[in-house]
Design an enzyme around this catalytic site. Structure first.
Site, PDB file in Angstrom:
ATOM      1  N   ASP A   1     -35.912  -9.491   8.417  1.00 10.91           N
ATOM      2  CA  ASP A   1     -36.251  -8.344   7.310  1.00 10.91           C
ATOM      3  C   ASP A   1     -36.629  -7.077   8.216  1.00 10.91           C
ATOM      4  OD1 ASP A   1     -35.884  -9.957   5.200  1.00 10.91           O
ATOM      5  OD2 ASP A   1     -38.014 -10.706   5.115  1.00 10.91           O
TER       6      ASP A   1
ATOM      7  N   ASP B   1     -32.939 -10.809  -3.198  1.00  4.85           N
ATOM      8  CA  ASP B   1     -31.949 -10.133  -2.776  1.00  4.85           C
ATOM      9  C   ASP B   1     -30.670 -10.523  -2.625  1.00  4.85           C
ATOM     10  OD1 ASP B   1     -34.066  -7.869  -2.130  1.00  4.85           O
ATOM     11  OD2 ASP B   1     -34.357  -8.838  -0.584  1.00  4.85           O
TER      12      ASP B   1
ATOM     13  N   ARG C   1     -36.571 -14.224  -5.897  1.00  6.34           N
ATOM     14  CA  ARG C   1     -36.515 -15.573  -5.046  1.00  6.34           C
ATOM     15  C   ARG C   1     -37.387 -16.043  -4.807  1.00  6.34           C
ATOM     16  NH1 ARG C   1     -32.347 -18.402  -3.129  1.00  6.34           N
ATOM     17  NH2 ARG C   1     -33.288 -19.653  -1.391  1.00  6.34           N
TER      18      ARG C   1
END
Ligand code: UD1
Length: 430
Positions: free
Chosen positions: A312, A125, A101
Site C-alpha cells: 500500500d 480496489d 473490500r
C-alpha cells in the site's frame, strides 16, 4: 462528499511547493473497518474511537445496519458505536457489501455469532485478483459447509469448531476472518502462516479485551481459544501507518520538513529504513516522526506481507524514486496489477521500465503536470504526490478513491503548504 463509489470532484495541484508543518494521523482504515465488523461478535455495544473520516467507514456502517445491527457513527467526533445486542441476521446487504473490500470481514463474525452467513463478493480496489479461497478453506476446516450460488457465498456452521489451519499465504483478510470465527468456535484454533500486520494486532488485542484468549499476537502463529461469549469494550483504533508513510514520502519528495504526530514508528520499520537509505532524514520521537529531505538517492524495494515493505506504499514510493538519483528497482509481490499507475507517471516524464512484477526507476526526472486518473486509494494519493512534485498544473480525477482511505487529504496538504484545491470536475472540463 464521502461517497466511495463516485465523486465528480477533482484535485487541482500546482507543483513546486515544499511541504512543511505538522500532520496528525487518523485511525487506520484497515483496522477501523475490521474493528467495526468485530462488533458483531458480542451482545452489547462496542465503542470505537479514532475512527477515520473516510468514505469506507459509513459504507461499513451500512453493511452492519443491513444486518440489523445498531450503529451510531459520528465521523466528526471520530467515534462509532456498534451494538449487536440483538443477534444479527445472516444475509449481508449486497449493495453495501459490493462497495468495499473490507465488507468481507463480516463473514467470520457472522459464522461465529449466528453460525450462518450469506455474502456477495466484496468490492474495493481493482489491484489484481482477490479471491476468497483461503477464507473459505479455513472455515471448512472449522466444520463449515460452503455453497456458492446466485453470485453469493453461503456458509453454514452449526458445529463450528477449532482447527489447525495453515494459510498458503499470509492473507490479511483470511487471517482476520478465521481469527474472528475462532473466538466463538468450540475448542482451540491454530492459524499458521498468519498475517501479522499492525492492524491485525490491533484487532487481536481488542478481541482479547472482549474476552478471547489469543496467543502469538504479532507472530505468524496465532492460537485462539474459543469461548462461549465475548463482552463489550471501548477501543481506540491504532494509527494509520500507510497514511504516515504517504505523508512522509510526500514531504521527502518535495524536499520538505514535516512532523507526523500520533505515529508508531515500530509499525514502519522497513519504510523508514528505505527512506533513510534514500537519503531522507527521519527523527523518531515518542509518538512523532520528523521527516526532512534534500538530495534523494536510488533504493531497491520489494513489497511483502508485514513486516515486509507494504504494497500500500509502493505507488507513493515510486513517485519519490522518480526524484532520486540513480536506478531503483521496485518488486511487487502481493498483488498482480499494481503497476498500472506507471504509464501515467511515464506520461509526466518519469523514466520507468516494467518487466512483470519488477519496475526499474531511473532518476531524477523532472515531472510535468498532467491529468491523472487514480484507479485505487493508493494511486490516487500517489498521483497527488506526483502533482506536488511536477512543474505546472496536475489534475487528479476519480478522487473518490482517495476519499476512501485518506481523511481530509486536501485540507491537510494545504495546511502543510501544498498548492492544492478540490473543485468540481466541471471547473476543469469547461
Ligand atoms: C488488505 C488490505 C489492503 C492491503 C492488503 C495487503 C484491507 C481492507 N485491505 O487487503 O489495503 O493492500 O491487505 O497488505 O484491509 N489471496 C488469495 N486468496 C485469499 C485471500 C487472498 O489468493 O483467500 C491473495 C490476494 O489475491 C492477494 C494476496 O493474497 O494477492 C494478499 O491479499 P490479502 O492479504 O488477503 O489482502 P486483503 O485482505 O484483500
Amino acid at each position: 462528499m464521502l461517497d466511495p463509489t463516485s465523486s465528480s470532484d477533482v484535485f487541482r495541484v500546482r507543483g513546486g511547493a515544499v511541504l512543511r508543518g505538522t500532520v496528525r494521523l487518523s485511525g487506520a482504515k484497515n483496522s477501523a473497518l475490521k474493528l467495526m465488523a468485530a462488533g458483531l461478535l458480542c451482545d452489547g455495544a462496542v465503542r470505537l474511537t479514532e475512527v477515520p473520516r473516510i468514505a469506507d467507514v459509513p459504507v461499513m456502517a451500512d453493511v452492519l445496519r443491513g444486518l440489523g445491527v445498531r450503529v451510531d457513527l459520528d465521523l466528526d467526533a471520530r467515534s462509532c458505536v456498534v451494538d449487536a445486542t440483538e443477534p444479527p441476521s445472516w444475509h449481508a446487504p449486497r449493495d453495501a457489501v459490493t462497495r468495499i473490500r473490507a465488507s468481507i470481514s463480516v463473514l467470520g463474525p457472522l459464522v461465529a455469532r449466528v453460525r450462518r452467513a450469506r455474502i456477495a463478493p466484496p468490492g474495493g480496489d481493482r489491484i489484481g485478483s482477490r479471491p476468497l479461497d483461503m477464507h473459505l478453506r479455513g472455515l471448512i476446516a472449522m466444520g463449515a459447509e460452503v455453497h456458492e450460488g446466485d453470485g453469493e457465498v453461503e456458509v453454514h456452521a452449526p458445529d463450528l469448531h477449532g482447527a489447525q489451519i495453515t494459510l498458503d499465504f499470509p492473507s490479511v483478510g483470511a487471517t482476520e476472518n478465521l481469527l474472528m470465527a475462532a473466538t466463538l468456535a468450540s475448542g482451540t484454533t491454530l492459524i499458521e502462516n498468519a498475517a501479522r500486520e499492525p492492524e491485525i494486532q490491533d484487532l487481536c488485542r481488542m478481541l482479547e479485551a472482549m474476552g478471547a484468549p489469543i496467543h502469538g499476537i504479532g507472530t505468524p502463529t496465532l492460537e485462539i481459544e474459543g469461548v462461549d461469549e465475548l463482552h463489550p469494550v471501548d477501543w481506540e483504533t491504532c494509527p494509520d501507518r500507510i497514511e504516515a508513510g504517504t505523508y512522509a514520502m510526500a514531504a521527502a519528495a518535495t524536499g520538505g520538513d514535516v512532523v507526523i504526530e500520533r505515529v508508531r514508528a515500530a509499525d514502519l520499520t522497513l519504510p523508514l529504513l528505505k527512506l533513510r537509505t534514500a537519503g531522507v532524514v527521519v527523527e523518531e520521537g515518542a509518538d512523532t516522526l520528523r521527516v526532512k529531505a534534500d538530495d534523494l538517492e536510488a533504493v531497491d524495494v520489494v513489497t511483502l506481507p508485514y513486516p515486509g515493505f507494504p504494497t500500500d506504499l509502493q505507488a507513493q514510493l515510486m513517485v519519490l524514486l522518480t526524484q532520486a538519483a540513480g536506478t531503483s528497482r521496485c518488486t511487487e509481490n502481493v498483488f498482480d496489477s499494481r503497476f498500472s499507475f506507471v504509464e501515467q507517471l511515464r506520461g509526466m516524464g518519469a523514466d520507468i521500465e516494467v518487466d512483470g512484477h519488477h519496475a526499474l526507476i531511473r532518476g531524477p526526472s523532472p515531472l510535468k503536470g498532467a491529468t491523472l486518473a487514480g484507479s485505487d486509494v493508493r494511486t490516487g494519493a500517489a498521483s497527488t504526490m506526483a502533482g506536488l512534485v511536477a512543474s505546472g498544473e496536475t489534475i487528479v480525477r476519480d478522487v473518490h478513491h482517495v476519499d476512501r482511505g485518506y481523511a481530509d487529504f486536501v485540507p491537510r496538504l494545504q495546511a502543510l503548504g501544498a498548492d492544492i484545491e478540490r473543485v468540481p470536475a466541471s471547473d476543469v472540463d469547461g
